[in-house]
Motif scaffolding. Structure first.
Motif, mmCIF file in Angstrom:
data_model
loop_
_atom_site.group_PDB
_atom_site.id
_atom_site.type_symbol
_atom_site.label_atom_id
_atom_site.label_comp_id
_atom_site.label_asym_id
_atom_site.label_seq_id
_atom_site.Cartn_x
_atom_site.Cartn_y
_atom_site.Cartn_z
ATOM 1 N N ARG A 85 74.556 16.194 31.809
ATOM 2 C CA ARG A 85 73.165 15.753 31.890
ATOM 3 C C ARG A 85 72.706 15.203 30.552
ATOM 4 O O ARG A 85 73.204 15.604 29.495
ATOM 5 N N THR A 86 71.755 14.284 30.618
ATOM 6 C CA THR A 86 71.124 13.738 29.415
ATOM 7 C C THR A 86 69.725 14.323 29.283
ATOM 8 O O THR A 86 68.923 14.242 30.219
ATOM 9 N N ILE A 87 69.460 14.922 28.159
ATOM 10 C CA ILE A 87 68.160 15.556 27.890
ATOM 11 C C ILE A 87 67.466 14.753 26.802
ATOM 12 O O ILE A 87 68.062 14.462 25.758
ATOM 13 N N ARG A 88 66.212 14.388 27.020
ATOM 14 C CA ARG A 88 65.459 13.636 26.014
ATOM 15 C C ARG A 88 64.114 14.297 25.778
ATOM 16 O O ARG A 88 63.399 14.616 26.721
ATOM 17 N N ILE A 89 63.784 14.480 24.501
ATOM 18 C CA ILE A 89 62.483 15.031 24.101
ATOM 19 C C ILE A 89 61.834 14.036 23.154
ATOM 20 O O ILE A 89 62.414 13.679 22.119
ATOM 21 N N ASP A 90 60.629 13.557 23.472
ATOM 22 C CA ASP A 90 59.914 12.592 22.643
ATOM 23 C C ASP A 90 59.047 13.309 21.616
ATOM 24 O O ASP A 90 58.493 14.379 21.882
ATOM 25 N N PHE A 91 58.904 12.686 20.448
ATOM 26 C CA PHE A 91 58.014 13.221 19.407
ATOM 27 C C PHE A 91 57.673 12.102 18.434
ATOM 28 O O PHE A 91 58.282 11.032 18.450
ATOM 29 N N ASP A 92 56.686 12.348 17.573
ATOM 30 C CA ASP A 92 56.241 11.362 16.580
ATOM 31 C C ASP A 92 56.492 11.895 15.177
ATOM 32 O O ASP A 92 56.431 13.105 14.934
ATOM 33 N N ILE A 93 56.730 10.978 14.248
ATOM 34 C CA ILE A 93 56.821 11.371 12.839
ATOM 35 C C ILE A 93 55.462 11.867 12.377
ATOM 36 O O ILE A 93 54.425 11.293 12.717
ATOM 37 N N VAL A 94 55.485 12.945 11.592
ATOM 38 C CA VAL A 94 54.249 13.474 11.003
ATOM 39 C C VAL A 94 54.024 12.726 9.700
ATOM 40 O O VAL A 94 54.709 12.971 8.705
ATOM 41 N N GLY A 95 53.096 11.771 9.690
ATOM 42 C CA GLY A 95 52.954 10.866 8.556
ATOM 43 C C GLY A 95 52.241 11.425 7.348
ATOM 44 O O GLY A 95 52.345 10.879 6.254
#
Length: 666
Positions: A85-95
């Motif tokens: 399975r392919t697992i993907r978790i999205d997130f943003d850089i903390v600028g």
């Protein structure tokens, strides 16, 4: 770097045993935000894993202040244990600066009872937790068909959403000198890493020994140039010049011939080239210790442009498996140096900032990094990009002393004027007299640093290095013609002749000579010196007097109490004593018995490096140093502007075009 340390299957995939949690928070596995944010500000990122087996994946962020946030915790159960399975978790850089840190992830391989967490929540009083653990261990031991299995991590990727990718055709430049076996292995790895994604890539091998044979199976992308031995600066400069002349490459990367390369590091560097829109941003990797693979040897530095030998390291040599080292890499440290063991950038950046200084070997990468940052460029040393290389502690300075000293004097002479022109700005011409007076004062002040360096060599009987320091000062005072007109290969041959004569007090033996009495550092048959015993007890008049004698005699190089040698000296127990250090890192002149031989053990060569006291060599080198330093104090105010005035010519492409014509002579 990954804890607990995991096994790999035959395909190189990571095995996470059921019931265990593995944290991927290492130099090569975590995502450090600072450098990525400079290339792609406020990027939208994702973590993508390809796994088989039932697991729980956690994504965490650790800030510079040590604050850890659990960003995500997801459970993934497949229809069958072997389902991929392919697992993907999205997130943003903390600028925000205060929050910049690193991202890392965990994988827990679920066992039979991992879904029944309520059992584990029971108190120890009713035995719930203990019973749960017992059932889980028993069930897992059965290995019955259909029960959860180990988790196999097949791929892990940090990625960017909606990334605007640049066209990249990288050219890797390798300067080599008689390291054919390691060179061939690295070229094979580069070809495998580049040919699928970057069909327009190139590899230029510059062979300073003319001993490399081009392998029949290498593609046409690999080019071998054979030339005279003009050092690393000449080799890298030739490769850079040829890559620029080709016109088909977008990026140039310098790579040491004795560095162990890893495909992941090459992929990350070229991927960052695809993301970077600024041709004045250069990307480098760390140097890891080839003898201790999880230890940082050099992570870049800030070299003070107007000071002699004044670098501030990003991080001292450290175990990258330890939390303090990983946290230190998150902090802001403005770099202007990343070694050319792995360093590259856009061809437009190389064209703007010029060619290397033709200084044969050593500090060519330092000079280039300081130069480009003073002129508007940026150097990023990115965690996750690295090579494994022989560290500094494993290599005595030896004949490199000549180039280290001479090239640093040249670098300082050129950079100090560039820096002060930037700092003073439009008023520079009006204030030129005062600025030149300031520069002259700083350059003369280097005299005491040169004397300190000389004593550092002489006090441990490295007379070859001490004498080459003298030659370095003398040749620096000859001005730019030492680089522009003197044949580099012939000059190096002359230097090596002098080094060999003054290094006659050194020898290498597989074992200590017969009759030698090996003694630990700082000891003798009479007393233990206080700087070894770490105690004030025994700081007698005798010890204080001996310490003063060491200083006044330059550790036995000057005879304060002359005595006649006799044949019986050879059998004297006191004179047969030899201080033996465990390694080069332990060497301290204070721990060497004044005037006695000393040695250190080399586990790579399996033997002892032995150095002997030779007052005659010291006297000759010291007398010549005195003349050189007098000339330096007298003439440096005249010579320094000559170097500064000729600086831009020495790093220009037209100068190198003519210089390279001399490299092909036999």
């Amino acid at each position: 770097m990954v804890k607990p340390y995991t096994d790999l299957d035959d395909a190189g995939n990571v095995i996470v045993e059921r019931g265990r949690v593995v944290t991927f928070d290492g130099f090569m596995t975590a995502l450090y935000e600072r450098e990525i944010n400079q290339i792609v500000p406020n990027a939208k990122l994702y973590l993508e894993l390809e796994v088989s087996g039932n697991c729980r994946v956690g994504l965490f962020h650790r800030s510079q202040a040590g604050e850890v946030i659990e960003y995500a915790m997801e459970k993934h159960v497949g229809l069958t244990p072997d389902e991929v399975r392919t697992i993907r978790i999205d997130f943003d850089i903390v600028g925000a600066e205060a929050k910049l840190g690193r991202w890392y992830f965990t994988i827990e391989a679920l066992d039979f009872y991992s879904t029944a967490q309520e059992t584990a929540d029971k108190s120890d009083a009713d035995g719930g937790t203990l019973l749960h653990k017992a059932y889980r261990s028993a069930w897992n031991a059965l290995g019955a068909e259909g029960t959860p299995t180990d988790v196999i991590l097949r791929r892990a990727t940090w990625g960017l959403h909606n990334a605007k990718l640049q066209d990249v055709r990288p050219c890797f430049v390798i300067c080599t000198f008689r390291r054919e076996k390691q060179l061939v292995g690295n070229v094979d790895l580069l070809v495998a890493a580049l040919q699928a994604e970057y069909p327009g890539y190139g590899i230029i091998i510059v062979d300073n020994a003319r001993t490399v044979e081009r392998q029949d199976y290498w593609p046409e992308n690999v080019r071998v140039i054979q030339q005279r031995n003009v050092g690393g600066a000449g080799g890298f400069g030739r490769g850079m010049f040829e890559a620029l002349e080709d016109g088909g490459y977008t990026h140039i990367v310098m790579l040491d011939d004795d560095a162990d390369v890893e495909k992941t590091a090459i992929a990350r560097m070229t991927n960052l080239f695809r993301l970077s829109l600024d041709p004045e941003v250069f990307i480098g990797g760390a140097q890891l210790d080839v003898y201790d693979p999880v230890r940082l040897a050099d992570g870049g530095a800030h070299w003070v442009p107007d000071r002699f030998e004044r670098p501030f390291a990003r991080l001292a040599p450290s175990d990258l498996g330890e939390l303090p080292a990983k946290d230190a890499l998150m902090r802001n440290h403005s770099l202007n140096f990343n070694g050319w063991w792995l360093f590259g950038g856009h061809v437009d950046g190389f064209r703007k900032f010029g060619m290397p200084l033709p200084c044969f070997v050593h500090l060519d990468d330092v000079e280039y990094g300081v130069r480009l940052t003073m002129r508007g460029g940026h150097v990023l040393s990115v965690p996750g990009i690295a090579v494994w290389h022989e560290p500094y502690y494993a290599k005595p300075e030896g004949w490199f002393a000549y180039y280290n000293i001479r090239n640093e004097l040249i670098r300082l002479s050129c950079h100090i004027e560039v820096l002060y022109a930037l700092l003073v700005g439009d008023d520079f011409e009006d204030a030129r007299a005062q600025v030149e007076q300031r520069i002259s004062k700083i350059m003369r002040r280097v005299t005491r640093l040169l004397l300190r360096r000389f004593r550092g060599f002489a006090d441990i009987y490295h007379y070859g290095s001490a004498m080459l320091l003298v030659l370095a000062v003398e040749d620096y005072l000859k001005g730019p013609r030492i680089l522009a007109e003197t044949d580099a290969a012939d000059l190096h041959a002359d230097i090596m002749k002098v080094y060999k004569r003054f290094n006659s007090s050194y020898r290498f033996e597989a074992s200590l000579p017969a009759g030698v009495i090996p003694t630990p550092p700082g000891t003798s048959d009479k007393f233990v010196v206080p700087w070894v015993s770490n105690t004030k007890r025994g700081r007698s008049v005798l010890l204080r007097g001996y310490n003063m004698y060491q200083r006044l005699s330059r550790n036995g190089n000057i005879s304060l109490l002359p005595r006649k040698k006799t044949p019986l000296d050879a059998i004297s127990a006191r004179r047969r004593q030899m201080t033996v250090f465990n390694s080069r890192n332990d060497i301290n002149w204070r721990d060497i018995r004044s005037g006695r031989d000393w040695a250190y053990y080399d586990p790579q060569k399996i033997g002892y490096h032995i150095f002997s006291n030779d007052p005659a060599l010291y006297k000759e080198a010291r007398e010549r140093l005195a003349k050189a330093l007098r000339a330096y104090r007298k003439d440096v105010s005249r010579v320094q502007p000559q170097w500064a005035d000729d600086y831009d010519r020495l790093i220009s492409e037209p100068f190198w075009r003519d210089l390279i014509k001399t490299f092909d002579r036999t």
